[in-house]
Design an enzyme around this catalytic site. Sequence first.
Site, PDB file in Angstrom:
ATOM      1  N   ASP A  28    -121.493 -91.311 -48.185  1.00 38.57           N
ATOM      2  CA  ASP A  28    -120.560 -91.174 -47.066  1.00 38.57           C
ATOM      3  C   ASP A  28    -119.332 -92.055 -47.334  1.00 38.57           C
ATOM      4  OD1 ASP A  28    -119.663 -90.656 -44.385  1.00 38.57           O
ATOM      5  OD2 ASP A  28    -120.526 -92.584 -43.785  1.00 38.57           O
ATOM      6  N   ASP A  30    -116.360 -93.107 -44.590  1.00 33.51           N
ATOM      7  CA  ASP A  30    -115.949 -94.042 -43.541  1.00 33.51           C
ATOM      8  C   ASP A  30    -117.118 -94.921 -43.127  1.00 33.51           C
ATOM      9  OD1 ASP A  30    -113.103 -93.483 -42.705  1.00 33.51           O
ATOM     10  OD2 ASP A  30    -113.920 -91.455 -42.625  1.00 33.51           O
TER      11      ASP A  30
HETATM   12 CA    CA Z   1    -119.749 -93.036 -41.851  1.00 36.59          CA
END
Ligand code: CA
Length: 245
Positions: A28, A30
């Site tokens: 992932d 962010d």
């Molecule tokens: Ca995230």
Amino acid sequence: MNKEVTSVNQHFSNRKIPAGGVKAALIDMDGVLYDSMRNHTAAWFRMATELGIECTRDEFYAYEGMTGAATINILFRRAYGRDASPDEAKALYARKVQYFIEMGEPALMPGAAQMLSVLRDAGVERVLVTGSGQHSILDRITHDYPGIFAADKRVTALNVTHGKPDPEPYLKGLQLAGCKADEAIVIENAPLGVLAGHRAGCFTIGVTTGPIPEAEMTKAGADIVYSSMPEFAQRLNTLLNAFKQ
Ligand code: CA
């Protein structure tokens, strides 16, 4: 027995751990590679309150991983009892992105570069899996983390329909990596992302990098949870070795 071996054994319980260990890490963006969630939640809160929709800034941490349109629909259903039209969603998401950009570039997540180096040195393929379509950050990845994510190893808002917590983004990531779910690990920082990785069948790691309690990630299906990115980076080799026991 360390917690890594215990977690891997639990994940595979009655199944055979594939020979050769972990082939790919689906990562992932962010809250994992960038310390960007504070700015994202502030931008969402500003956009929604300007519309006159009652909300709290903290609730946007819970929506982390959803597509922009899905988040806007939560707000619309609450305030107006309907979904946003595609045009409304597009315009409001653009406004949120603008507010995010105005806050300046988010910092790199401390410990993330070390974590990525461990994966690369161990020969584990890296695939970026994000629901974000924000070019301001996506364009920076190659510069900020050179030699980590090949151009054809990225799942973004541009190539997913459903977004997290649907498993689709991680299933796409597995396709790009060319491996099976039990040969991949998912690295996440938020419950909906953890749930998406878990539903895709991967060994899913939750790393605490913000205000979300560890218990929320365990509840969402995390196989193991680390209290910070530096701690995860330090324990990663132990975890990778647990797959080869
Ligand atoms: Ca995230």
